[in-house]
Scaffold this motif. Structure first.
Motif, mmCIF file in Angstrom:
data_model
loop_
_atom_site.group_PDB
_atom_site.id
_atom_site.type_symbol
_atom_site.label_atom_id
_atom_site.label_comp_id
_atom_site.label_asym_id
_atom_site.label_seq_id
_atom_site.Cartn_x
_atom_site.Cartn_y
_atom_site.Cartn_z
ATOM 1 N N LEU A 2 0.906 -1.291 0.092
ATOM 2 C CA LEU A 2 -0.036 0.027 0.043
ATOM 3 C C LEU A 2 0.818 1.476 -0.038
ATOM 4 O O LEU A 2 1.618 1.309 0.917
ATOM 5 C CB LEU A 2 -0.818 -0.121 1.280
ATOM 6 N N ASN A 3 0.716 2.107 -1.061
ATOM 7 C CA ASN A 3 1.711 3.208 -1.051
ATOM 8 C C ASN A 3 0.767 4.343 -0.326
ATOM 9 O O ASN A 3 -0.229 5.001 -0.703
ATOM 10 C CB ASN A 3 1.522 3.942 -2.556
ATOM 11 N N LYS A 4 1.430 4.911 0.942
ATOM 12 C CA LYS A 4 0.566 5.952 1.817
ATOM 13 C C LYS A 4 1.859 6.908 1.830
ATOM 14 O O LYS A 4 2.962 6.676 2.090
ATOM 15 C CB LYS A 4 0.392 5.337 3.130
ATOM 16 N N ALA A 5 1.495 8.069 1.661
ATOM 17 C CA ALA A 5 2.344 9.222 2.000
ATOM 18 C C ALA A 5 2.400 9.755 3.499
ATOM 19 O O ALA A 5 3.295 10.707 4.081
ATOM 20 C CB ALA A 5 1.950 10.368 1.191
ATOM 21 N N HIS A 6 1.569 9.122 4.456
ATOM 22 C CA HIS A 6 1.579 9.483 5.787
ATOM 23 C C HIS A 6 0.835 8.323 6.532
ATOM 24 O O HIS A 6 0.366 7.364 5.848
ATOM 25 C CB HIS A 6 0.329 10.632 6.199
ATOM 26 N N TYR A 7 1.262 8.418 7.919
ATOM 27 C CA TYR A 7 0.590 7.375 8.801
ATOM 28 C C TYR A 7 0.326 7.972 10.060
ATOM 29 O O TYR A 7 0.349 9.099 10.284
ATOM 30 C CB TYR A 7 1.970 6.141 9.160
ATOM 31 N N GLU A 8 -0.449 7.238 10.728
ATOM 32 C CA GLU A 8 -0.918 7.838 11.919
ATOM 33 C C GLU A 8 -0.766 6.864 13.125
ATOM 34 O O GLU A 8 -0.933 5.756 13.038
ATOM 35 C CB GLU A 8 -2.636 7.936 11.581
ATOM 36 N N LYS A 13 -0.948 12.563 12.766
ATOM 37 C CA LYS A 13 -0.606 11.958 11.633
ATOM 38 C C LYS A 13 0.784 12.569 11.202
ATOM 39 O O LYS A 13 1.037 13.513 11.660
ATOM 40 C CB LYS A 13 -1.608 12.907 10.561
ATOM 41 N N GLU A 16 5.442 10.348 5.627
ATOM 42 C CA GLU A 16 6.571 9.604 5.389
ATOM 43 C C GLU A 16 7.814 10.537 4.778
ATOM 44 O O GLU A 16 7.469 11.560 4.169
ATOM 45 C CB GLU A 16 6.126 8.586 4.306
#
Length: 55
Positions: A2-8, A13, A16
């Motif tokens: 999964l390509n995510k630009a952020h994480y929580e 938040k 990356e």
């Protein structure tokens, strides 16, 4: 994957650190900044022309 630009997490938040813009994204930003410059120029010309008597 999964390509995510952020994480929580519990602290909120977070972005990356290894995100990259795609060539398509670069093209989009370039085209939009060019269009924005043209719009500003046209508005500036319209103001100048509207101040000229007899036009």
């Amino acid at each position: 994957m999964l390509n995510k630009a952020h994480y929580e997490d519990m602290l909120g938040k977070h972005l990356e650190s290894d995100i990259m813009i795609s060539p398509k994204g670069i093209s989009f930003l370039h085209e939009n900044s060019t269009i924005d410059k043209v719009k500003k120029s046209v508005k500036g010309i319209a103001v100048i022309i509207s101040d000229i008597p007899g036009l």
